[in-house]
Every structure is written in structure tokens, then in C-alpha cells.
Design a protein around this motif. Structure first.
Motif, PDB file in Angstrom:
ATOM      1  N   LYS B 161       0.830  -1.191   0.000  1.00 13.37           N
ATOM      2  CA  LYS B 161       0.000   0.000   0.000  1.00 13.37           C
ATOM      3  C   LYS B 161       0.874   1.254   0.000  1.00 13.37           C
ATOM      4  CE  LYS B 161      -4.397   1.303   1.841  1.00 13.37           C
ATOM      5  NZ  LYS B 161      -5.409   1.241   2.884  1.00 13.37           N
ATOM      6  N   LEU B 164       1.894   1.894  -3.461  1.00 15.37           N
ATOM      7  CA  LEU B 164       0.791   2.479  -4.216  1.00 15.37           C
ATOM      8  C   LEU B 164       0.728   3.989  -3.933  1.00 15.37           C
ATOM      9  CD1 LEU B 164      -1.391   1.279  -6.082  1.00 15.37           C
ATOM     10  CD2 LEU B 164      -2.943   1.314  -4.141  1.00 15.37           C
ATOM     11  N   ASN B 172       0.395  12.173  -9.656  1.00 10.18           N
ATOM     12  CA  ASN B 172      -0.608  13.239  -9.605  1.00 10.18           C
ATOM     13  C   ASN B 172      -0.836  13.597  -8.144  1.00 10.18           C
ATOM     14  OD1 ASN B 172      -2.850  14.901  -9.752  1.00 10.18           O
ATOM     15  ND2 ASN B 172      -3.848  13.695 -11.347  1.00 10.18           N
ATOM     16  N   ALA B 175      -4.432  14.613  -6.961  1.00 11.99           N
ATOM     17  CA  ALA B 175      -5.345  13.475  -6.939  1.00 11.99           C
ATOM     18  C   ALA B 175      -5.005  12.541  -5.787  1.00 11.99           C
ATOM     19  CB  ALA B 175      -5.285  12.724  -8.268  1.00 11.99           C
ATOM     20  N   ILE B 177      -3.813  13.471  -2.834  1.00 12.51           N
ATOM     21  CA  ILE B 177      -4.387  14.083  -1.623  1.00 12.51           C
ATOM     22  C   ILE B 177      -5.887  13.831  -1.586  1.00 12.51           C
ATOM     23  CG2 ILE B 177      -4.838  16.259  -0.425  1.00 12.51           C
ATOM     24  CD1 ILE B 177      -2.293  17.360  -1.668  1.00 12.51           C
ATOM     25  N   GLY B 180      -7.006  10.688  -0.187  1.00 15.46           N
ATOM     26  CA  GLY B 180      -6.776  10.427   1.234  1.00 15.46           C
ATOM     27  C   GLY B 180      -5.351  10.085   1.583  1.00 15.46           C
TER      28      GLY B 180
ATOM     29  N   ARG C  49     -11.938  23.636  -5.004  1.00 16.82           N
ATOM     30  CA  ARG C  49     -10.598  23.312  -4.491  1.00 16.82           C
ATOM     31  C   ARG C  49     -10.445  23.759  -3.035  1.00 16.82           C
ATOM     32  NH1 ARG C  49      -6.463  22.119  -7.936  1.00 16.82           N
ATOM     33  NH2 ARG C  49      -4.991  23.354  -6.702  1.00 16.82           N
ATOM     34  N   ALA C  52     -12.299  21.220  -0.898  1.00 20.55           N
ATOM     35  CA  ALA C  52     -11.576  19.950  -0.786  1.00 20.55           C
ATOM     36  C   ALA C  52     -10.248  20.122  -0.063  1.00 20.55           C
ATOM     37  CB  ALA C  52     -11.334  19.362  -2.171  1.00 20.55           C
ATOM     38  N   LEU C  54      -7.509  21.713  -1.388  1.00 16.46           N
ATOM     39  CA  LEU C  54      -6.348  21.807  -2.279  1.00 16.46           C
ATOM     40  C   LEU C  54      -5.847  23.239  -2.379  1.00 16.46           C
ATOM     41  CD1 LEU C  54      -7.180  19.476  -5.294  1.00 16.46           C
ATOM     42  CD2 LEU C  54      -5.661  19.058  -3.371  1.00 16.46           C
ATOM     43  N   HIS C  75      -6.153  15.659   3.238  1.00 14.05           N
ATOM     44  CA  HIS C  75      -6.225  14.234   2.897  1.00 14.05           C
ATOM     45  C   HIS C  75      -7.176  13.468   3.808  1.00 14.05           C
ATOM     46  CE1 HIS C  75      -3.159  14.146   6.093  1.00 14.05           C
ATOM     47  NE2 HIS C  75      -3.626  12.940   6.321  1.00 14.05           N
ATOM     48  N   ILE C  78     -11.643  13.002   2.708  1.00 17.01           N
ATOM     49  CA  ILE C  78     -12.287  11.880   2.025  1.00 17.01           C
ATOM     50  C   ILE C  78     -12.883  10.913   3.049  1.00 17.01           C
ATOM     51  CG2 ILE C  78     -10.115  10.630   1.798  1.00 17.01           C
ATOM     52  CD1 ILE C  78     -11.113   9.463  -0.789  1.00 17.01           C
ATOM     53  N   ARG C  79     -12.235  10.816   4.199  1.00 17.13           N
ATOM     54  CA  ARG C  79     -12.760   9.942   5.253  1.00 17.13           C
ATOM     55  C   ARG C  79     -14.077  10.457   5.808  1.00 17.13           C
ATOM     56  NH1 ARG C  79      -7.784   6.921   7.359  1.00 17.13           N
ATOM     57  NH2 ARG C  79      -6.246   8.026   6.143  1.00 17.13           N
ATOM     58  N   LEU C  84     -13.820  15.185  -4.168  1.00 16.97           N
ATOM     59  CA  LEU C  84     -13.803  16.065  -5.334  1.00 16.97           C
ATOM     60  C   LEU C  84     -13.175  15.327  -6.505  1.00 16.97           C
ATOM     61  CD1 LEU C  84     -13.815  18.830  -6.897  1.00 16.97           C
ATOM     62  CD2 LEU C  84     -11.573  19.248  -5.884  1.00 16.97           C
ATOM     63  N   GLY C  90      -8.674  13.555 -12.167  1.00 13.76           N
ATOM     64  CA  GLY C  90      -7.784  13.125 -11.085  1.00 13.76           C
ATOM     65  C   GLY C  90      -7.386  11.674 -11.150  1.00 13.76           C
ATOM     66  N   VAL C 103      -6.294   3.142  -5.364  1.00 13.93           N
ATOM     67  CA  VAL C 103      -5.890   4.393  -4.700  1.00 13.93           C
ATOM     68  C   VAL C 103      -7.146   5.146  -4.261  1.00 13.93           C
ATOM     69  CG1 VAL C 103      -4.695   6.584  -4.946  1.00 13.93           C
ATOM     70  CG2 VAL C 103      -3.759   4.561  -6.012  1.00 13.93           C
ATOM     71  N   GLY C 104      -8.189   5.089  -5.095  1.00 12.71           N
ATOM     72  CA  GLY C 104      -9.455   5.723  -4.705  1.00 12.71           C
ATOM     73  C   GLY C 104      -9.984   5.158  -3.403  1.00 12.71           C
ATOM     74  N   GLY C 105      -9.689   3.877  -3.151  1.00 12.85           N
ATOM     75  CA  GLY C 105     -10.129   3.238  -1.914  1.00 12.85           C
ATOM     76  C   GLY C 105      -9.033   3.174  -0.878  1.00 12.85           C
ATOM     77  N   PHE C 106      -8.089   4.098  -0.957  1.00 12.85           N
ATOM     78  CA  PHE C 106      -6.929   4.086  -0.061  1.00 12.85           C
ATOM     79  C   PHE C 106      -7.331   4.110   1.402  1.00 12.85           C
ATOM     80  CE2 PHE C 106      -3.068   5.789   1.907  1.00 12.85           C
ATOM     81  CZ  PHE C 106      -2.125   4.993   1.298  1.00 12.85           C
ATOM     82  N   THR C 107      -8.442   4.790   1.683  1.00 13.34           N
ATOM     83  CA  THR C 107      -8.822   4.944   3.092  1.00 13.34           C
ATOM     84  C   THR C 107      -9.573   3.728   3.639  1.00 13.34           C
ATOM     85  OG1 THR C 107     -10.733   6.126   2.251  1.00 13.34           O
ATOM     86  CG2 THR C 107      -8.920   7.452   3.092  1.00 13.34           C
ATOM     87  N   ILE C 108      -9.909   2.791   2.750  1.00  8.57           N
ATOM     88  CA  ILE C 108     -10.620   1.599   3.228  1.00  8.57           C
ATOM     89  C   ILE C 108      -9.608   0.615   3.798  1.00  8.57           C
ATOM     90  CG2 ILE C 108     -12.166  -0.278   2.584  1.00  8.57           C
ATOM     91  CD1 ILE C 108     -13.116   1.432   0.251  1.00  8.57           C
ATOM     92  N   LYS C 151     -13.176   6.224  -9.527  1.00 12.42           N
ATOM     93  CA  LYS C 151     -12.161   6.318  -8.488  1.00 12.42           C
ATOM     94  C   LYS C 151     -12.696   7.117  -7.298  1.00 12.42           C
ATOM     95  CE  LYS C 151      -7.790   8.626  -7.862  1.00 12.42           C
ATOM     96  NZ  LYS C 151      -8.482   9.798  -7.332  1.00 12.42           N
TER      97      LYS C 151
END
Ligand SMILES: Nc1ncnc2c1ncn2[C@@H]1O[C@H](COP(=O)(O)OP(=O)(O)O)[C@@H](O)[C@H]1O
Ligand SMILES: [Mg+2]
Lengths: 311, 290, 238
Positions: B161, B164, B172, B175, B177, B180, C49, C52, C54, C75, C78-79, C84, C90, C103-108, C151
Motif C-alpha cells: 500500500k 501504491l 498526480n 489526486a 491528496i 486520502g 478546491r 476539498a 487543495l 487528505h 475523504i474519510r 472532489l 484526477g 488508490v481511490g479506496g486508499f482509506t478503506i 475512483k
């Protein structure tokens, strides 16, 4: 135009005043070095700050000028003036040749290609002993001013510095200068509006390297012994630090950076070995406090003063 | 044949040096000029590990890796993070900070240890002989450890992870950030990882070099060359570049002369650059990290 | 009336010396679809932005479910369920489609949770499943937009903000995306959409805000905005 000449005159005046204020060989020597590094920092910045070319081999062209001039005077008995010119021309031509392949690459590739070429030149200067005497270096180089102390050198380097700054400020304010600004702003956009980006980068680099070569020639006939270490990355890093510290992409920032860093390095001499640590810490502190470089501080201070006097 | 073997061995070392350097460029777009000084610190660690504490090599290596990870991590948190927080456009200022760090670390070493050249004997004696060519056990070990390190970093980037997250930040940042990922942690880990990587050659090369304040100049030149060769920020490219540089140097030294060794290597690099400006790494893989 | 999800009050910010937002206030309630409209450079993206995290907020507050977002690092948002999808797509061009979604599910944290989320997204966008091992950079524009939406969905957000949904896409594709968004909305996701295509977007949304020069100049029900001549005027600029 007027402003450029004014800057030149101020520099000249400074050069004329310094020897009458002090006759300490040491301070005069420092002044010569500061002016010399000033020219180098200003013209390194022409590449990085204006043309977006990160040049990591810049000191090699300074060294190339030094070696060329030293060799043609000692081996071929050339007089000084053509020798200086030869130093500048050789540095300009080789500097231009090396940058040609870089123009197709990204700025970081340029950084490393120039670094690599500088290394190759250093190795050549070290190993081609028949010509360069290798690590031992060249000595017995004829001085510019026979037994006259440091004062005439102060005048000469000040004149070179003033001329270099005036020329650059004229370039920056000319049509070519407009192209520089466009390239700095957005290279692709500049190219699509018909600005010959590559040619401008090439000529800019040749000018910059040529100036380094002339300064190198001055150095050779001032210090009188030169070694291959001059080609090394250490000098380039010093020039870079001065330029970035003073203020990237500005005309006078690098000059200020060179003067302040050099004098600071000397000023901390009483701290002996801790001197350079102090030097590094001051750079870091300045970066944190004044990200635009020293020139940013001066400008901000100037604005403050004018605002106060205006109210 | 002998040259080729020697070249591959030193190439593995260069690959590790290059990966540690290119990683930081790949993720942060900065050149870390203090990288060579991290090598220098590791070299001193190895020297004191052997002469003062008389530790075995494996322990020295593990300790150096841990210490250098912390030093790298600490440098990012202590001096780079504040600059990044303060300045939105931080790439050039951070490069200047690494230049300053280089000066500071070199002179710190000079003050603490003096300018002496400190050397140690070989970690292991003896060599393996097959037919008419021989390789010292020490070099074999060096090769083994470096290859294992490269495999380790590859797995880290591709299968974990953290890997990743590192890739995401490098490709990016915004993206990442938004997904998460804490970029500040990633940057600090990246510096830590870079320190850990350079500690390995720093320790292993000690018997062939000396520890002295400016010893970092040697590896940083290699790091530059390898990184450029492989494509800036391209890990796979840096690995290949390391091996090619090692072999090219050894062949040049063997067939021409030791003096031109560095020059020939650079000349080869430049030729390749002229033809593949993006670095040979791009021929192999479009992805940069792993 | 549904609960308030997002509230922005008097939001101001700038780029260097250039002021970009002058006290923007807006709110989004649970299960709404809200449109942000306005010409180029009006300040829509900058607002998103800032929300979110940024771009730094200079003054004003952003509340999400009543919580001040100043206390939530970018960061971490998202949790909280705030996602965004930025204007510049993105995605990570050199990663595979599946890695992008991961990566989109990084927080899971749990693997099972990630699998379920991926399956849901693949269900919505079958084309992504078909291309799962392909580098994201090699997808077509429409597929890339689906990937960036997908994502964003993996973390199963409460609020999904989409900047320039239809930028560079063929009209047919846009219709298809809007259908998908309807489905996503039916799954309980609140939507904020920015788009140049006023007519289409207003027929899709409940309410809207019209931006001009960093300020909100009009707000109201979608149908009213669509009928109001000033909406058109704000779009064309003066
Ligand atoms: N990265 C940036 N740097 C400087 N100014 C910017 C930047 N992004 C946007 N702006 C400026 O901020 C204002 C608002 O832009 P933006 O939020 O992108 O508008 P919109 O998304 O509505 O088209 C514009 O004046 C634009 O020029
Ligand atoms: Mg926008």
C-alpha cells in the motif's frame, strides 16, 4: 536604457571608491573575487532564471577560458587581449556545442548532460598532462599588471562587471529580452507564436558561457596558477547558490547574492571550521524567510520605505 | 569475462545508489544534493562500527539502515517540510536547501572527525576461484545484498500500500491528496527510504574507499549519471542504468586506462541521451516507480 | 427538509496577489443535486478546491455536516465522505485502471470492504472492468472520465463534487454519464456538478448557483435559473 547605464555607473563608482577606502590587500582581493563571482552568478542566472536551462557545468566554461588564455600566452606567447578573447570564444563555442543536444531534452536532462560534460572536461584536463600538466596545474601565467598590487585588478574587474551587467540589462530590455520573458513564462506558447526558442536558447548559452570564459581568463592572469579543480561541480554549486540565494530570474539578485555569500563566508572566518556551517544555516534561514531570495527582501524593504515616506 | 563480472557487481551497487536518488526525484521532482553526504555518514557509521564497537557486518548494516532511515526522515521533517509549508512553489527553494545541507554536513564531518582518510580492512577475506577468474567473497556478498535490496524495493513499490501511495503522489499529487493520501508522510518516508538505500553502499563500499568529509562526491556523480540514463525518476531505468554504468566503467578501466574510466562512462551516457533523451527507462516501462 | 450537508460562508481566497473569490456562500442539503454555473474564470473550480482543501481558504468557513473543515486536513476529508473529482481528471496515467481504483479506496482498511466497493464501481462502469489492467493514460477521454468518477466513488462518499463533467466529451457520452450519475444519486450520494452545458445540467439538477467574477450573483431552483435571462448573461460575460 538609462537605468542600465545608471546601474553600470554605480558599479564603476564602487570600484573606484573601494581602493581609496582600504589598501588592505585582503579586502581588495575579496572585492575582486566578489565582482568575479558576481559576473558568473549573473550570467548563470541568464540561463536558469531567464531561459529555463539548468546548467550544472557552468564552472567548466570559466575553467576553459582560464586554461585557454593561460595556454595561448605561455605556449604561443600571445598578448593578453587576444588571449582573453580566445578564452571567451572557446568557451562560447564549446558551450554552444554542448547545449545543442540539450535543447531537445527536459530541463533536468540538461542539468545532467552539462554536469557530465563538465566532468569529462575535468578528467581531460587532469589526464592530458602533456598539455595541461594534469593535477599539478599550470603556473607561471603572465600577470595582467606587472607588480602593481591589487588596485588595477579592482578597476579592471569592476569594468568587466559593469559592462557585463549593462550588456545583460540591455539584452533583457530588448526584443530578445521579450522573447526571454515569453520563454520563461510558457515555452510551448512562445514557440507557437513564432519565437525561435531553440536559437534564442543557443545564442543565450553562448553569450553566457563566453562571459564565463572571459572571467576565467581574468582569473588565470590574476591568480597565476590554475588546476583542473576549477572545472569541478563545487564551483558551479557555489555560483548556483549565489544566484538562487540572491533571487532567481532577476538582474541584480545574483550580484547581491554573490557579494553577500562571499563576504558572509569571509565574515564568519573567526568561527574557523564552523564558518561554512553558519553559511549553510544562513542559506536555509533565508530560503525559509525570504523565498524570492535576497532581492525580494530589498524590494519589499524599498516598498515599505516609499510607502512610509509617501504618507 | 572477469571485467564483466566485476562490472556487474559494481553495477548492482550503482543501481542501489541510483534508485535512492531517483526515488526522491520521481516523487518530489527535486534533486537532493545532500544525497552524497548521506553516503558519507553511512561510511563513518561503518568505520566506527568496525573499529570502535567491533560489530559484525550484518549488525552494522542493519543499524546503519535504521539510523540512515531516521536521518533521511528527520531531514525532511526538520528542514524540507517547513520550506514546503511556507512556499507554494517549493521546488527550487528545496534544491537550494539541499545544497546548504551538503555544505553543513560536510563541514560537520570535518569538525567532528577531521579531514583524515579513515579506512577499514575487508569485511571478509578470501575469494571464489572458478577456472582462471576469481571473485572475492566480499564482492559476492556485496552483489547479493544489493540485488536483494533492489528486489525488495521493487516489491515494496509494486505490492504494498505504501508503494501504491508513493506511485500515486509521483503521478498526480493533487489526486493523491484527494484520495486520502498524506503527502507529507509520503515525502518524509521517501527521504527515509532514500537514506536507507544509500546506507547500504555506504557500508559495503567502505573497505574499498575511505571515510572522509567529501567522500559523497563520488556516489552523487554516479547517482546523477545513473538517474539521467534511466530517465529522471524512473526506478527501473535507474537499475538498468546502474548495471550498464558499472560494466562500461570496468571495461573502460580494463581496456583503456583507469584514468579515463569516469570519462568513458559519461561519454556513453551522453551518446545514449542524445538518442533517447527521455532515458532508456522509457523503452522498458512507462511507469516510473517500479 | 433534508439535512444540511455542506455550508460555505463568505469564502474568500486569492492566487498570489490576485483575488479569486470574494465572499462566496452556498449550501448543499443531503440528497440534492446542485449545479455551479458561470463563465470561465468565474471561480467555480477555486471554490471546489477550497472546499476539498487543495487551495488555502483566506477567510470564511466551510462546514461539512456541521463540522468546521479547518480542523480536517485535506487528505482526511475523504474519510468524512467528501470527494472532489478535479477539473484535470484526477487519475494516475501510468497506473492500471484497477490500481487507480485501489488508490481511490486508499482509506478503506479491510480488504473485503475494498472488494465490495470495487465490485460496485465495476458494476456501474463495466467498461472499466474490461480495461482493468490497462494503463489509465491509454484510455479514451470518456473512459478516463468514467475512471475518475469511479475512483471517486470507491470510498463511497456522501458528497461527490464533479468539476467540468463533460469537458471534451461527445454529447452522447455526456448523456450516458448523466444517466450513470442519476444511478449514483439513487444510491444515496449527494452531487455538486460544475458544467458549461447550462441547459442540460439545469434540467438534471435541483438547484443552482451562478458565479461571476468570484462572486455568486444568482441562486435558486434549477427551473427558475433556466428561465432567468440573467443566467445566460452571466455565462456570456459582458
Ligand atoms: N493556478 C492559478 N493561478 C493563478 N490564477 C488562477 C489559477 N487558477 C485559477 N486562477 C484564477 O482564478 C479565477 C477563478 O478561476 P477558476 O476557479 O478556475 O474559474 P472557473 O472554474 O469558474 O472557470 C480566474 O480569474 C483565474 O484566472
Ligand atoms: Mg474551472
Amino acid at each position: 536604457m538609462k537605468k542600465s547605464l545608471l546601474i553600470g555607473l554605480v558599479i564603476m563608482a564602487l570600484g573606484l571608491v573601494v581602493p581609496s577606502v582600504t589598501d588592505s590587500e585582503y579586502y581588495l582581493h575579496l572585492f575582486v573575487l566578489a565582482a568575479m563571482f558576481g559576473v558568473l552568478a549573473v550570467y548563470w542566472n541568464l540561463l536558469d532564471g531567464y531561459l529555463g536551462l539548468i546548467h550544472f557545468g557552468y564552472a567548466a566554461f570559466f575553467a576553459l577560458g582560464a586554461y585557454t588564455s593561460a595556454l595561448v600566452t605561455t605556449r604561443l606567447g600571445w598578448p593578453l587581449l587576444p588571449a582573453f578573447a580566445a578564452g571567451g570564444v572557446v568557451a562560447a563555442v564549446i558551450g554552444g556545442l554542448i547545449i545543442i543536444p540539450c535543447l531537445r531534452m527536459g530541463s533536468y536532462a540538461t542539468a545532467i548532460v552539462t554536469l557530465a560534460f563538465a566532468e569529462i572536461m575535468r578528467i581531460t584536463a587532469t589526464s592530458w598532462t602533456a598539455l595541461t600538466k594534469g593535477e599539478m596545474g599550470l603556473w607561471g601565467i603572465p600577470p595582467i599588471f606587472e607588480g602593481a598590487g591589487r588596485t588595477p585588478y579592482v578597476y579592471l574587474i569592476t569594468a568587466i562587471l559593469a559592462a557585463a551587467v549593462v550588456v545583460l540589462s540591455l539584452i533583457v530590455r530588448s526584443y530578445t529580452g521579450l522573447a526571454y520573458v515569453a520563454i520563461k513564462d510558457d515555452e510551448t506558447a512562445a514557440a507557437t507564436t513564432g519565437i525561435p526558442v531553440k536559437r534564442i536558447k543557443l545564442t543565450g548559452t553562448m553569450v553566457s558561457c563566453g562571459v564565463a570564459g572571459v572571467v576565467g581568463a581574468f582569473y588565470a592572469h590574476y591568480i597565476l596558477t590554475i588546476t583542473p579543480a576549477l572545472f569541478g561541480i563545487a564551483y558551479t554549486i557555489q555560483i548556483m547558490a549565489m544566484s538562487l540565494f540572491g533571487g532567481k530570474g532577476t538582474l541584480l539578485g545574483p550580484l547581491l547574492g554573490a557579494a553577500v555569500l562571499l563576504l558572509m563566508g569571509e565574515g564568519f572566518r573567526f568561527m574557523e571550521n564552523y564558518r561554512l556551517i553558519m553559511y549553510g544555516l544562513v542559506i536555509i534561514a533565508t530560503v525559509m524567510l525570504f523565498p524570492e531570495g535576497l532581492i525580494g527582501v530589498v524590494k519589499r524593504g524599498g516598498r515599505l520605505v516609499s510607502r512610509r515616506s509617501g504618507s | 569475462m572477469q571485467y564483466l563480472v566485476n562490472g556487474l557487481i559494481i553495477g548492482a551497487v550503482y543501481a542501489v545508489i541510483g534508485v535512492g536518488f531517483t526515488l526522491i526525484f520521481g516523487i518530489m521532482q527535486i534533486l537532493n544534493f545532500a544525497y552524497g553526504e548521506l553516503f558519507m555518514i553511512a561510511a563513518y557509521l561503518a568505520y566506527f562500527g568496525v573499529t570502535v564497537f567491533m560489530l559484525p557486518l550484518w549488525l552494522i548494516l542493519i543499524l546503519a539502515m535504521a539510523v540512515m532511515f531516521l536521518i533521511g526522515f528527520g531531514i525532511e521533517k526538520a528542514v524540507i517540510l517547513p520550506v514546503r509549508m511556507k512556499i507554494p512553489d517549493w521546488v527550487v527553494p528545496v534544491i537550494l536547501v539541499t545544497l546548504a545541507l551538503q555544505i553543513i554536513l560536510q563541514n560537520l564531518a570535518l569538525i567532528l572527525e577531521g579531514g583524515n582518510f579513515l579506512g577499514i580492512p575487508a569485511y571478509i577475506m578470501g575469494s571464489l576461484r572458478v577456472g582462471n577468474f576469481s571473485v572475492s567473497y566480499e564482492r559476492l556478498l556485496m552483489f547479493g545484498i544489493c540485488v536483494a535490496t533492489l528486489a525488495g524495493i521493487w516489491l515494496l513499490l509494486r505490492k504494498t500500500k505504501l508503494g501504491l501511495a508513493l506511485q500515486a503522489v509521483s503521478q498526480n499529487r493533487d489526486a493523491a491528496i484527494l484520495s486520502g493520501i498524506n503527502t507529507n508522510t509520503v515525502y518524509a518516508l521517501c527521504f527515509g527510504l532514500s537514506g536507507l538505500l544509500i546506507s547500504i553502499p555506504g557500508v559495503l563500499m567502505m573497505p574499498h574507499l575511505y571515510a572522509y568529509p567529501t567522500v559523497g562526491q563520488v556516489p552523487i556523480m554516479k547517482a546523477f549519471a545513473v538517474t539521467l540514463f534511466g530517465g529522471m525518476g524512473n526506478v527501473a531505468g535507474a537499475i538498468i542504468g546502474g548495471f550498464i554504468l558499472g560494466v562500461a566503467e570496468t571495461l573502460a578501466a580494463g581496456y583503456i586506462s583507469a584514468l579515463v574510466k569516469d570519462g568513458v562512462a559519461f561519454a556513453v551516457m551522453i551518446l545514449i541521451l542524445v538518442f533517447y533523451p527521455a532515458g532508456v527507462g522509457t523503452l522498458l516501462t512507462r511507469r516510473k516507480l517500479g | 427538509m433534508a439535512n444540511e450537508l455542506l455550508r460555505v460562508e463568505e469564502l474568500s481566497t486569492s492566487y498570489g496577489d490576485l483575488r479569486a473569490l470574494w465572499g462566496v456562500s452556498l449550501e448543499v442539503r443531503e440528497n440534492e443535486i446542485v449545479a455551479l454555473l458561470g463563465g470561465n474564470g468565474a471561480g467555480k473550480s477555486t471554490s471546489l478546491r477550497c472546499i476539498a482543501g487543495l487551495h488555502p481558504v483566506q477567510s470564511g468557513t466551510v462546514l461539512f455536516e456541521g463540522r468546521d473543515l479547518r480542523a480536517v486536513k485535506p487528505h482526511r476529508r475523504i474519510r468524512e465522505g467528501l470527494v472532489l473529482i478535479p477539473e484535470e481528471r484526477g487519475i494516475f496515467p501510468m497506473m492500471s485502471v484497477e490500481e487507480n481504483l485501489k488508490v481511490g479506496g486508499f482509506t478503506i482498511r479491510e480488504k473485503a470492504g475494498l472488494e465490495t466497493a470495487l465490485a460496485w464501481v465495476y458494476g456501474l462502469f463495466p467498461v472499466l472492468r474490461a480495461r482493468r489492467w490497462q494503463p489509465a493514460g491509454s484510455l479514451s477521454g470518456g473512459e478516463q472520465q468514467m475512471l475518475s468518477i469511479g475512483k471517486g466513488l470507491v470510498s463511497q462518499p456522501k458528497l461527490l463534487m464533479l468539476d467540468e463533467l463533460s469537458l471534451g466529451l461527445a454529447p452522447v457520452l455526456v448523456l450516458k454519464l448523466l444517466d450513470l450519475l442519476k444511478e449514483i444519486h439513487a444510491n444515496g450520494v449527494t452531487l455538486v456538478l460544475v458544467d458549461q452545458n447550462v441547459k442540460k445540467i439545469l434540467s438534471f439538477c435541483h438547484r443552482g448557483y451562478v458565479f461571476e467574477n468570484g462572486r455568486i450573483v444568482l441562486e435558486g431552483k434549477a427551473a427558475d435559473l433556466a428561465a432567468d435571462p440573467r443566467t445566460r448573461k452571466a455565462y456570456l460575460g459582458r
